[in-house]
Enzyme design. Structure first.
Site, short mmCIF file in Angstrom:
data_model
loop_
_atom_site.label_atom_id
_atom_site.label_comp_id
_atom_site.label_asym_id
_atom_site.label_seq_id
_atom_site.Cartn_x
_atom_site.Cartn_y
_atom_site.Cartn_z
N PHE A 43 64.51 32.00 57.17
CA PHE A 43 65.37 31.65 56.05
C PHE A 43 65.01 30.26 55.53
CE2 PHE A 43 68.38 34.28 58.75
CZ PHE A 43 67.88 35.45 58.23
N TRP A 75 71.42 33.26 50.33
CA TRP A 75 70.70 32.12 50.91
C TRP A 75 69.87 32.57 52.11
CZ3 TRP A 75 70.78 30.11 55.84
CH2 TRP A 75 70.20 28.85 56.01
N HIS A 76 70.40 33.59 52.85
CA HIS A 76 69.70 34.04 54.05
C HIS A 76 68.40 34.78 53.74
CE1 HIS A 76 73.54 33.13 55.97
NE2 HIS A 76 72.84 33.01 57.07
N GLY A 77 68.33 35.39 52.59
CA GLY A 77 67.09 36.09 52.28
C GLY A 77 67.17 36.83 50.97
#
Lengths: 292, 477
Positions: free
Chosen positions: B477, B325-327
């Site tokens: 993000f 989800w962060h990247g």
């Protein structure tokens, strides 16, 4: 809501007062106690007379050793070069020299690829910031900054904005540090030879350059004798023919751009190392003697 | 428009005045001015992506109503999956398409098949991960009938686009935020004062702590090949404080700003570096995301109801998805995987809820054990941050290898013109301030608040980093 407005006013008042007091404290310390910058070194020479004053960018700071010049010519010289200096910086320093009654028989002003620049040295910018309200000359130096109004009027803005150079850490460190420029009369030698940084000179010289014209006019109006020169470039420098265009712009111009060809004497494409600077300073002295 | 920018310092008072003095007649007018302000706030980054936000709002709004109006479960399910699919589809295209395409090409090349992936190279719309999850939680909650669909479009639009949380969270829940936007807010001096304290403290965290740490962490991570063991160790610690100061500082400003408008947002951080084990860390770090994954992924997957294998599988899934989800980078996936590994022993020993009580230190053996546990957890976290910060897996392993093989621990001069150890004193002072205020939202309120506020303002003026302007990490993000 009125309580909240009062609360916000109090916070803003604290912020303003804190900024004001910090501004006074920092300005006082930077102006009166700290003595580490090249500008401090220049200012410290007030009311002195020199036979030769050298001005320019790092290509003067790292190239001209006044101790060698002095010993070879039996004259008194000083290196007023400032890292990253451009015509605007030279023009400002010339005016400040007069303001501080620093006299010279002959000015040697280095000129090269910075000829076309209307920008200013990021080093002198920081050095002069604490003095922005002191002198008209220094004020006008900053007048073209986009945030001049904030720099000049908004307390502590100039220190916060340049916190990496004028912040609390720098201030504390500077209080203990001595001025490194004192040791060799403004000269700083570079060590080694890393071979990188090939310089590409501009192809064309811009005519009607405002600050170069200002320098010339100022020198004429103050009857200063000035000789312009270009310090050595490493032979692999591109567009070296630019120097021949420069030559035409000045009445007195000494071209040393191709004086040194040994790569080992260069720190990089446009800076001599300490050994190279020694040779150049000797050659420069010889040229002075021969032209006398 | 960043929370630490001059433009926000102008924007916020204008919206505040309009909200309380001009548009305060009714709930609708209050919500309308906040929506307009939010759309303006978002368009300051890129007005072209405003359509995505509006589309996402419309989609979730109508889907929830259609879901509620559906006569059969099948229809409800169709509406749910359609909405989830479209929302995740947008996220996938903008954020993950290039990653999957290039990773697939690398895989094919590994088999000797020459593949040249077609990459979109799209600009990532700011906050897309946040507002997508925000909307998804609403749609899923409506599907499971935890809430009723919101019929008032203005109220719903504000729930999605409310500017304090729009670009970097906290990821709100309809059950928490919607009831607040459905009533007219009256000005509350104490709440607004708390908000201002939280904004000031958030700025200190961002501008003084995070941005100072960033100059050191960047100088170390960007030149790790020439750094010694001590410097690399410090680099990981500085990055730990950079990301904490950055993101929790952002959250503090968001929460504080929202309080000025009479709206409470979910707490996102609870002094995570004082955690005694990794499970506690994840109950204290980015709380709104952790609880989102728990409620909308872990529990639907079966949570801890099944056997050990099921629990382990689900734990790895949520940590890896959380990392992703962060990247769109393998570094984030490894970071998530590493946290799952840290979590595993606690899970297997049924100790993941061992440290639910508050932390107390005294002059006894138990306190030493607590202190050692906190330091150990912090070390594990720092180690995982190396992957989070590195540009690639190779770089992360190179960093770690050098850290454990160099064995030189002398001071080193960095390219930010500072010695590697110089920031430790500031970090230590920050830790002490955080420790003594760990039972409160921020350290400025309470006794001697004016002295503390003055010190915080002086810290902002004198220790803040303004020369190298930096945006918030979580905006990417």
């Amino acid at each position: 809501m009125s309580k909240f407005i009062l609360f916000i006013i109090k916070i803003l008042a604290i912020l303003f007062l804190a900024a004001l007091l910090l501004d006074v404290l920092y300005t006082s310390l930077y102006s009166n106690v700290v003595n580490t910058t090249k500008f401090d070194f220049i200012k410290n020479q007030h009311d002195k007379h020199f036979n030769y004053v050298f001005m320019g960018s790092s290509r003067v700071v790292n190239h001209i050793n006044p101790r060698i010049i002095d010993s070879m010519t039996n004259k008194k010289s000083i290196n007023f070069g400032v890292m990253d200096a451009k015509p605007k910086d030279i023009f400002t320093l010339l005016q400040l020299m007069d303001l501080y009654s620093i006299q010279s028989d002959t000015l040697f002003i280095q000129t090269d690829y910075y000829y076309n620049s209307r920008d200013k040295s990021k080093f002198l910018y920081v050095d002069l910031l604490p003095y922005i309200r002191d002198q008209r000359i220094i004020t006008s130096y900053f007048r073209d900054e986009k945030d001049f109004w904030s720099l000049y009027y908004f307390p502590f803005y100039r220190y916060s904005k340049n916190s990496s150079k004028l912040g609390v850490r720098e201030l504390v460190v500077s209080l203990k540090r001595k001025n490194i420029f004192e040791q060799d009369k403004g000269y700083i030698g570079l060590k080694g030879s890393d071979g990188k940084w090939q310089r590409e000179l501009p192809k064309k010289l811009k005519k009607n350059s405002f600050y170069n014209d200002s320098i010339k006019n100022y020198l004429n109006s103050t009857n200063n004798i000035a000789i312009f020169f270009t310090a050595p470039f490493r032979p692999d420098t591109k567009n070296l023919f630019f120097v021949s265009q420069l030559k035409k712009e000045y009445q007195m111009f000494w071209d040393f751009s191709m004086l040194i060809s040994d790569d080992k004497l260069f720190k990089n494409g446009y800076h001599l190392n300490d050994e190279g600077a020694q040779q150049f300073s000797q050659q420069f002295s010889n040229t002075i003697i021969s032209k006398q | 428009m960043f929370f630490n920018s001059v433009s926000f310092a102008i924007f916020l008072p204008i919206v505040f005045v309009l909200y309380w003095l001009v548009f305060n007649k009714s709930k609708t007018s209050q919500n309308t001015i906040l929506i307009l302000a939010s759309y303006y706030f978002y368009s300051c980054w890129d007005w072209r992506f405003l359509f995505l936000l509006v589309f996402s709002t419309l989609l979730d709004y109508f889907s929830a109503i259609m879901m509620e109006n559906s006569s059969t479960d099948t229809k409800r399910k169709i509406w749910l999956w359609l909405t989830v699919g479209i929302n995740l589809g947008f996220l996938g295209v903008f954020k993950y398409y290039d990653f999957f395409a290039s990773s697939f090409a690398v895989l094919l090349n590994g088999f000797g098949l020459k593949a040249h992936p077609y990459l979109l190279e799209l600009v990532l719309p700011v906050g897309i991960s946040f507002y997508t999850f925000h909307g998804l939680s609403y749609v899923i909650d409506t599907y499971y009938k935890r809430i009723t669909a919101e019929r008032n479009f203005i109220d719903y639009s504000l729930f999605v686009s409310y500017f304090p949380l729009l670009v970097a969270g906290p990821i709100e829940r309809a059950t928490h935020l919607l009831p607040q936007v459905k009533i007219k807010r009256d000005f509350n001096f104490e709440k607004a004062k708390e908000g201002i304290y939280q904004i000031i403290w958030g700025l200190v965290k961002k501008v003084v702590i995070a941005d100072s740490c960033a100059t050191y962490a960047n100088a170390i991570f960007d030149h790790y090949e020439s750094m010694n063991s001590l410097t690399l160790l410090l680099g990981a610690v500085y990055f730990a404080f950079q990301i904490y100061g950055d993101f929790s500082g952002y959250s503090d400003i968001a929460l504080g700003t929202s309080k000025l408008f009479g709206i409470d947002l979910l707490k996102n951080f609870n002094y995570p570096y004082f955690s005694r084990d990794i499970a506690e860390f994840w109950r204290r770090w980015h709380i709104s995301l952790s609880s989102w994954f728990k409620d909308y992924l872990y529990i639907p997957l079966g949570g801890s109801k099944g056997g050990t294998w099921m629990k382990v599988r689900n734990t790895f899934i949520i940590f890896i998805v959380s990392g992703f989800w962060h990247g769109a980078n393998w570094t984030f996936i490894i970071w998530g995987f590493l946290n799952a590994l840290y979590f595993l022993p606690l899970l297997l020993q049924n100790k993941n809820r061992a440290n639910m009580d508050s932390i107390v230190l005294g002059r006894n053996l138990a306190s030493i054990k607590t202190l050692v546990s906190m330091l150990f957890t912090f070390s594990l976290t720092c180690f995982a941050w190396i992957f989070f910060r590195s540009k690639s897996i190779v770089e992360a392993f190179g960093y770690i290898k050098r850290m454990f093989s160099n064995f030189h621990f002398e001071s080193q001069y960095l390219n930010n013109e500072r010695y590697n150890f110089e920031l430790l004193l500031l970090v230590l002072i920050f830790v002490l301030v955080e420790w003594y205020s760990r039972t409160r939202e921020e350290p400025l309120s309470g006794k001697f608040s004016w002295i503390k506020v003055t010190l915080a303002l002086i810290a902002l003026l004198t220790l803040g980093v303004y020369s190298d302007y930096k945006e918030f990490i979580y905006f990417q993000f």
